[in-house]
Scaffold this motif. Sequence first.
Motif, PDB file in Angstrom:
ATOM      1  N   CYS A 120       0.825  -1.213   0.000  1.00  0.00           N
ATOM      2  CA  CYS A 120       0.000   0.000   0.000  1.00  0.00           C
ATOM      3  C   CYS A 120       0.856   1.259   0.000  1.00  0.00           C
ATOM      4  N   HIS A 121       1.908   1.261   0.800  1.00  0.00           N
ATOM      5  CA  HIS A 121       2.841   2.404   0.837  1.00  0.00           C
ATOM      6  C   HIS A 121       4.265   1.840   0.876  1.00  0.00           C
ATOM      7  N   PRO A 122       4.732   1.346  -0.267  1.00  0.00           N
ATOM      8  CA  PRO A 122       6.006   0.602  -0.341  1.00  0.00           C
ATOM      9  C   PRO A 122       7.237   1.424   0.022  1.00  0.00           C
ATOM     10  N   ASP A 123       7.161   2.740  -0.062  1.00  0.00           N
ATOM     11  CA  ASP A 123       8.331   3.564   0.249  1.00  0.00           C
ATOM     12  C   ASP A 123       8.473   3.838   1.740  1.00  0.00           C
ATOM     13  N   GLU A 124       7.583   3.303   2.538  1.00  0.00           N
ATOM     14  CA  GLU A 124       7.617   3.506   3.981  1.00  0.00           C
ATOM     15  C   GLU A 124       7.531   2.166   4.692  1.00  0.00           C
ATOM     16  N   PRO A 125       8.000   2.095   5.921  1.00  0.00           N
ATOM     17  CA  PRO A 125       7.902   0.837   6.670  1.00  0.00           C
ATOM     18  C   PRO A 125       6.456   0.559   7.064  1.00  0.00           C
ATOM     19  N   PRO A 126       6.106  -0.686   7.376  1.00  0.00           N
ATOM     20  CA  PRO A 126       4.743  -1.010   7.834  1.00  0.00           C
ATOM     21  C   PRO A 126       4.412  -0.211   9.105  1.00  0.00           C
ATOM     22  N   VAL A 127       3.138   0.094   9.255  1.00  0.00           N
ATOM     23  CA  VAL A 127       2.733   0.883  10.423  1.00  0.00           C
ATOM     24  C   VAL A 127       2.011  -0.009  11.428  1.00  0.00           C
ATOM     25  N   ALA A 128       1.957   0.461  12.666  1.00  0.00           N
ATOM     26  CA  ALA A 128       1.284  -0.284  13.729  1.00  0.00           C
ATOM     27  C   ALA A 128      -0.232  -0.216  13.547  1.00  0.00           C
ATOM     28  N   LEU A 129      -0.917  -1.265  13.941  1.00  0.00           N
ATOM     29  CA  LEU A 129      -2.377  -1.317  13.870  1.00  0.00           C
ATOM     30  C   LEU A 129      -2.949  -0.643  15.119  1.00  0.00           C
ATOM     31  N   ASP A 130      -3.691   0.436  14.919  1.00  0.00           N
ATOM     32  CA  ASP A 130      -4.231   1.202  16.049  1.00  0.00           C
ATOM     33  C   ASP A 130      -5.715   0.955  16.295  1.00  0.00           C
ATOM     34  N   GLU A 131      -6.485   0.729  15.226  1.00  0.00           N
ATOM     35  CA  GLU A 131      -7.928   0.585  15.375  1.00  0.00           C
ATOM     36  C   GLU A 131      -8.451  -0.610  14.574  1.00  0.00           C
ATOM     37  N   PHE A 132      -9.432  -1.284  15.176  1.00  0.00           N
ATOM     38  CA  PHE A 132     -10.053  -2.432  14.518  1.00  0.00           C
ATOM     39  C   PHE A 132     -11.568  -2.344  14.714  1.00  0.00           C
ATOM     40  N   TYR A 133     -12.316  -2.412  13.593  1.00  0.00           N
ATOM     41  CA  TYR A 133     -13.770  -2.289  13.615  1.00  0.00           C
ATOM     42  C   TYR A 133     -14.412  -3.588  13.135  1.00  0.00           C
ATOM     43  N   VAL A 134     -15.504  -3.955  13.775  1.00  0.00           N
ATOM     44  CA  VAL A 134     -16.351  -5.054  13.312  1.00  0.00           C
ATOM     45  C   VAL A 134     -17.740  -4.469  13.102  1.00  0.00           C
ATOM     46  N   ARG A 135     -18.211  -4.454  11.836  1.00  0.00           N
ATOM     47  CA  ARG A 135     -19.495  -3.830  11.529  1.00  0.00           C
ATOM     48  C   ARG A 135     -20.515  -4.865  11.069  1.00  0.00           C
ATOM     49  N   LEU A 136     -21.747  -4.700  11.548  1.00  0.00           N
ATOM     50  CA  LEU A 136     -22.829  -5.601  11.178  1.00  0.00           C
ATOM     51  C   LEU A 136     -23.002  -5.644   9.670  1.00  0.00           C
ATOM     52  N   GLY A 137     -23.460  -6.769   9.172  1.00  0.00           N
ATOM     53  CA  GLY A 137     -23.800  -6.867   7.763  1.00  0.00           C
ATOM     54  C   GLY A 137     -25.026  -6.014   7.464  1.00  0.00           C
ATOM     55  N   CYS A 138     -25.176  -5.604   6.215  1.00  0.00           N
ATOM     56  CA  CYS A 138     -26.289  -4.717   5.876  1.00  0.00           C
ATOM     57  C   CYS A 138     -27.632  -5.432   5.866  1.00  0.00           C
ATOM     58  N   ASP A 139     -27.641  -6.757   6.090  1.00  0.00           N
ATOM     59  CA  ASP A 139     -28.905  -7.476   6.191  1.00  0.00           C
ATOM     60  C   ASP A 139     -29.423  -7.495   7.628  1.00  0.00           C
ATOM     61  N   CYS A 140     -28.714  -6.836   8.547  1.00  0.00           N
ATOM     62  CA  CYS A 140     -29.164  -6.731   9.940  1.00  0.00           C
ATOM     63  C   CYS A 140     -29.059  -5.274  10.364  1.00  0.00           C
ATOM     64  N   ASP A 141     -30.182  -4.597  10.339  1.00  0.00           N
ATOM     65  CA  ASP A 141     -30.203  -3.167  10.638  1.00  0.00           C
ATOM     66  C   ASP A 141     -31.011  -2.925  11.911  1.00  0.00           C
ATOM     67  N   PRO A 142     -30.354  -2.614  13.048  1.00  0.00           N
ATOM     68  CA  PRO A 142     -31.085  -2.399  14.303  1.00  0.00           C
ATOM     69  C   PRO A 142     -32.108  -1.265  14.181  1.00  0.00           C
ATOM     70  N   LEU A 143     -33.208  -1.391  14.914  1.00  0.00           N
ATOM     71  CA  LEU A 143     -34.258  -0.370  14.892  1.00  0.00           C
ATOM     72  C   LEU A 143     -33.992   0.729  15.904  1.00  0.00           C
ATOM     73  N   SER A 144     -33.029   0.522  16.788  1.00  0.00           N
ATOM     74  CA  SER A 144     -32.690   1.516  17.809  1.00  0.00           C
ATOM     75  C   SER A 144     -31.200   1.803  17.762  1.00  0.00           C
ATOM     76  N   GLU A 145     -30.820   3.058  17.982  1.00  0.00           N
ATOM     77  CA  GLU A 145     -29.409   3.441  17.955  1.00  0.00           C
ATOM     78  C   GLU A 145     -28.624   2.819  19.099  1.00  0.00           C
ATOM     79  N   THR A 146     -29.285   2.432  20.164  1.00  0.00           N
ATOM     80  CA  THR A 146     -28.595   1.888  21.342  1.00  0.00           C
ATOM     81  C   THR A 146     -28.790   0.374  21.484  1.00  0.00           C
ATOM     82  N   PHE A 147     -29.317  -0.273  20.442  1.00  0.00           N
ATOM     83  CA  PHE A 147     -29.575  -1.708  20.538  1.00  0.00           C
ATOM     84  C   PHE A 147     -28.295  -2.501  20.782  1.00  0.00           C
ATOM     85  N   LEU A 148     -27.242  -2.239  19.984  1.00  0.00           N
ATOM     86  CA  LEU A 148     -25.996  -2.991  20.161  1.00  0.00           C
ATOM     87  C   LEU A 148     -25.414  -2.791  21.555  1.00  0.00           C
TER      88      LEU A 148
END
Length: 338
Positions: A120-148
């Motif tokens: 992805c950025h060959p002229d630079e060294p690999p970077v540390a992983l800071d953030e990791f997200y797991v997102r629901l599939g689009c076939d499961c859409d909660p009806l409330s913002e606070t359900f999860l």
Amino acid sequence: FADMNQGIYKIFGMDGRYQVGMIETPNPCYYYTSNPFRPDDSGSSDSSDDSKDNYAPAPTDPDMGCTPRGLDFVEDKCDFLCQYDASEFSGTFVERRYDDTNNATTFVYEISADLTLNDCHPDEPPVALDEFYVRLGCDCDPLSETFLQSITKAMEPYGTVNENYWVWSNLELKPGDKLEVSITLEGEMEYSVGDLTFGGNSDNGYAFCTNDWMHNGVPNPCSNKCHFGQWTPWRDWGQCSKSCGGGKKYRIRDCVSVCDGKTPIDNCMGDSHSYVPCNTHKCDMMDSSDDSSSSSSSSSSSSSSSSSSSSSSSSSSSSSSSSSSGSDDDRSRMWRRR
């Protein structure tokens, strides 16, 4: 291939003043034939073979779930979006465990930052992983913002929950290292296709992200029908908040599981309370007049009392003076006799 979009420039002077304006700038996040940060964006019309080979959009196989969505939820976290196969970041779904005793399902993932893979950025060294997200599939859409949030019992290590994804931040996972993370959710459920998204910051200040668009190993709360809610009938209206001048009265209802009709669940569309205006008539002005009269009477009484007190004091002083004067006369008379 990079497209252009409208940006902002600032020119600073030596005296601290600056000028701001609009200017066309390259868009480094435009790595696909459609803008990945904006859902339903048609993107560029460029259809060269190189563009198709190197920056092809994510697959849309109907057997693997619904069409991938945009990554607008991490737009402010990324300067460059890398193809998943070219990035040093990767993640694997390890297992799903159901605990019958606690009625909870745990999903385990192993994430890593590769020490050598860095297309992805060959002229630079690999970077540390800071953030990791797991997102629901689009076939499961909660009806409330606070359900999860309501069904998430634990995240290891500590993470936060959003409307449709979980995220671990400040991981600082160095290239060459691996880490196991997990999500524990209330109830029994299966997994389905969703997104695994990764992000990290390089030493020069740029943030690199990548996304596994169709990862078969994301929790699917919708697979448990008891996670769907229904509203109970409205309760009776409460009392009006004011007796006049415009008040409000409220009524409430509860969201309960469709399975038994009584277990509280935070997954209903709409509000749990409503109100209507009440006692909107103007307040009677006599009330305030009576208050004023009462205040005046009280003030008059106080004045009278004070006057009486003063009069009494004056009388007392007069008496005292008179008495004193009488004593002097007697003494005078006594002197004369002598």
